[in-house]
Design a protein around this motif. Structure first.
Motif, PDB file in Angstrom:
ATOM      1  N   LEU A 195     -32.778 -33.180  44.713  1.00 43.64           N
ATOM      2  CA  LEU A 195     -32.318 -32.831  46.056  1.00 43.64           C
ATOM      3  C   LEU A 195     -33.450 -32.861  47.070  1.00 43.64           C
ATOM      4  O   LEU A 195     -33.248 -33.222  48.229  1.00 43.64           O
ATOM      5  CB  LEU A 195     -31.678 -31.434  46.054  1.00 43.64           C
ATOM      6  N   ILE A 196     -34.656 -32.500  46.647  1.00 45.74           N
ATOM      7  CA  ILE A 196     -35.787 -32.399  47.566  1.00 45.74           C
ATOM      8  C   ILE A 196     -36.534 -33.723  47.701  1.00 45.74           C
ATOM      9  O   ILE A 196     -36.828 -34.185  48.797  1.00 45.74           O
ATOM     10  CB  ILE A 196     -36.765 -31.296  47.100  1.00 45.74           C
ATOM     11  N   ARG A 197     -36.868 -34.328  46.580  1.00 43.82           N
ATOM     12  CA  ARG A 197     -37.700 -35.542  46.574  1.00 43.82           C
ATOM     13  C   ARG A 197     -37.195 -36.541  45.522  1.00 43.82           C
ATOM     14  O   ARG A 197     -37.870 -36.776  44.518  1.00 43.82           O
ATOM     15  CB  ARG A 197     -39.163 -35.172  46.324  1.00 43.82           C
ATOM     16  N   PRO A 198     -36.024 -37.108  45.720  1.00 37.61           N
ATOM     17  CA  PRO A 198     -35.450 -37.984  44.688  1.00 37.61           C
ATOM     18  C   PRO A 198     -36.290 -39.218  44.395  1.00 37.61           C
ATOM     19  O   PRO A 198     -36.426 -39.626  43.243  1.00 37.61           O
ATOM     20  CB  PRO A 198     -34.085 -38.364  45.274  1.00 37.61           C
ATOM     21  N   GLY A 199     -36.854 -39.849  45.431  1.00 40.64           N
ATOM     22  CA  GLY A 199     -37.591 -41.084  45.226  1.00 40.64           C
ATOM     23  C   GLY A 199     -38.798 -40.912  44.320  1.00 40.64           C
ATOM     24  O   GLY A 199     -38.928 -41.576  43.288  1.00 40.64           O
ATOM     25  N   ARG A 245     -39.257 -42.116  40.345  1.00 39.71           N
ATOM     26  CA  ARG A 245     -40.368 -43.043  40.060  1.00 39.71           C
ATOM     27  C   ARG A 245     -41.311 -42.444  39.022  1.00 39.71           C
ATOM     28  O   ARG A 245     -41.788 -43.140  38.118  1.00 39.71           O
ATOM     29  CB  ARG A 245     -41.142 -43.362  41.335  1.00 39.71           C
ATOM     30  N   SER A 246     -41.567 -41.144  39.138  1.00 39.34           N
ATOM     31  CA  SER A 246     -42.427 -40.468  38.158  1.00 39.34           C
ATOM     32  C   SER A 246     -41.789 -40.486  36.779  1.00 39.34           C
ATOM     33  O   SER A 246     -42.470 -40.684  35.768  1.00 39.34           O
ATOM     34  CB  SER A 246     -42.686 -39.024  38.595  1.00 39.34           C
ATOM     35  N   PHE A 247     -40.466 -40.309  36.712  1.00 38.04           N
ATOM     36  CA  PHE A 247     -39.771 -40.346  35.426  1.00 38.04           C
ATOM     37  C   PHE A 247     -39.898 -41.725  34.784  1.00 38.04           C
ATOM     38  O   PHE A 247     -40.112 -41.844  33.578  1.00 38.04           O
ATOM     39  CB  PHE A 247     -38.300 -39.999  35.621  1.00 38.04           C
ATOM     40  N   ILE A 248     -39.779 -42.768  35.572  1.00 35.67           N
ATOM     41  CA  ILE A 248     -39.813 -44.132  35.048  1.00 35.67           C
ATOM     42  C   ILE A 248     -41.228 -44.537  34.616  1.00 35.67           C
ATOM     43  O   ILE A 248     -41.415 -45.150  33.564  1.00 35.67           O
ATOM     44  CB  ILE A 248     -39.273 -45.122  36.095  1.00 35.67           C
ATOM     45  N   LYS A 249     -42.234 -44.150  35.405  1.00 32.82           N
ATOM     46  CA  LYS A 249     -43.575 -44.674  35.195  1.00 32.82           C
ATOM     47  C   LYS A 249     -44.553 -43.699  34.535  1.00 32.82           C
ATOM     48  O   LYS A 249     -45.549 -44.143  33.948  1.00 32.82           O
ATOM     49  CB  LYS A 249     -44.166 -45.121  36.534  1.00 32.82           C
ATOM     50  N   ALA A 304     -32.958 -45.337  49.068  1.00 31.14           N
ATOM     51  CA  ALA A 304     -34.000 -45.809  49.987  1.00 31.14           C
ATOM     52  C   ALA A 304     -35.324 -45.104  49.724  1.00 31.14           C
ATOM     53  O   ALA A 304     -36.391 -45.730  49.779  1.00 31.14           O
ATOM     54  CB  ALA A 304     -33.559 -45.587  51.431  1.00 31.14           C
ATOM     55  N   GLN A 305     -35.286 -43.802  49.434  1.00 26.62           N
ATOM     56  CA  GLN A 305     -36.496 -43.054  49.118  1.00 26.62           C
ATOM     57  C   GLN A 305     -37.188 -43.613  47.882  1.00 26.62           C
ATOM     58  O   GLN A 305     -38.414 -43.627  47.794  1.00 26.62           O
ATOM     59  CB  GLN A 305     -36.146 -41.580  48.888  1.00 26.62           C
ATOM     60  N   PHE A 306     -36.406 -44.073  46.935  1.00 25.71           N
ATOM     61  CA  PHE A 306     -36.955 -44.613  45.694  1.00 25.71           C
ATOM     62  C   PHE A 306     -37.727 -45.906  45.953  1.00 25.71           C
ATOM     63  O   PHE A 306     -38.801 -46.123  45.389  1.00 25.71           O
ATOM     64  CB  PHE A 306     -35.824 -44.869  44.703  1.00 25.71           C
ATOM     65  N   PHE A 307     -37.213 -46.760  46.810  1.00 32.08           N
ATOM     66  CA  PHE A 307     -37.841 -48.056  47.032  1.00 32.08           C
ATOM     67  C   PHE A 307     -38.911 -47.990  48.132  1.00 32.08           C
ATOM     68  O   PHE A 307     -40.077 -48.276  47.871  1.00 32.08           O
ATOM     69  CB  PHE A 307     -36.773 -49.104  47.368  1.00 32.08           C
TER      70      PHE A 307
END
Length: 238
Positions: free
Chosen positions: A56-60, A64-68, A198-201
């Motif tokens: 909810l606060i910082r999805p992007g 990204r941290s979960f993936i990398k 959008a935050q993710f990319f």
């Protein structure tokens, strides 16, 4: 005393088998065991609540941290979307509010209508399928960022999960007050999905938000059209 592992037949001297790691003696199933199993599935010690807060606060940056970097702090994405979808379905059954997420009317008992009905009863699996369509469009629209399809699908699992919790919240309000607010929850769902993708990319570019909305819209549109097409094809063949 030595014992024999029931799994691999190795000798066990301590609490766990040195060969396969299985526990030597299983605890008796009781209330404490059931509670432990539930909390382990929901990851209540830090996972589910922490995951919801971060998404909810910082999805992007969180995804990204979960993936990398670190995949231990968040609830696993597939489990997360299934749990969130189950929460929405249970609340809808309890409060009996009208489902505004997937709603399809057909005067005839068509196959497409039955498929949409199945999705309404199985949102966990249905959202995974929807996520596939949205991920495909996101892969096309955000091709230059280099994420593969499965990484984008992980993004969609987290985003769709939060969306189901948003709908569940508005469903509770509608069920308790009889005010038709679920449609506003659906709008907020789309806004959140657009913002999170959008935050993710690239959160700094306005074009990222336009592409994110387009990916979500086209994903839902092609998902719906695919079901109608498959349903009509089956009806034609039958």
């Amino acid at each position: 005393m030595k014992s024999i592992c029931k799994n691999c037949k190795s000798e066990v001297e301590q609490n766990y088998c040195p060969n396969c790691g299985r526990k030597a003696d299983l605890n008796r199933i009781n209330g404490r065991y059931i509670f432990t199993e539930i909390t382990s599935v929901l990851y209540l010690d830090k996972g589910i609540l922490y995951t919801i807060r971060e998404l909810l606060i910082r999805p992007g940056s969180t995804i990204r941290s979960f993936i990398k970097e670190d995949r231990n702090r968040l609830v696993k994405p597939v489990i997360f979307i299934i749990i969130c979808s189950l929460i929405y379905s249970l609340i809808r059954q309890i409060l009996q509010f009208e489902d505004g997420y997937i709603h399809y009317n057909d005067s005839e008992n068509s196959t497409a209508m039955y498929i949409f009905g199945w999705i309404s009863d199985n949102y966990g699996y249905g959202n995974l399928i929807m996520g596939i369509f949205i991920a495909l469009w996101a892969k096309v629209l955000f091709k230059k960022f280099g994420y593969n399809f499965f990484e984008i699908l992980i993004l969609l699992c987290f985003v769709m999960g939060i969306g189901m919790l948003i709908l569940a919240l508005f469903g509770i309000i509608e069920g308790l007050t009889q005010l038709a607010v679920l449609q506003f929850g659906a709008i907020l769902f789309v806004i959140y999905a657009t913002w999170a993708i959008a935050q993710f990319f690239d959160k700094k570019k306005f074009s990222s938000y336009m592409k994110a909305f387009l990916a979500y819209f086209l994903g839902m549109l092609t998902f719906t059209l695919a079901i109608i097409l498959i349903g009509n094809l089956i009806d034609f063949l039958v």
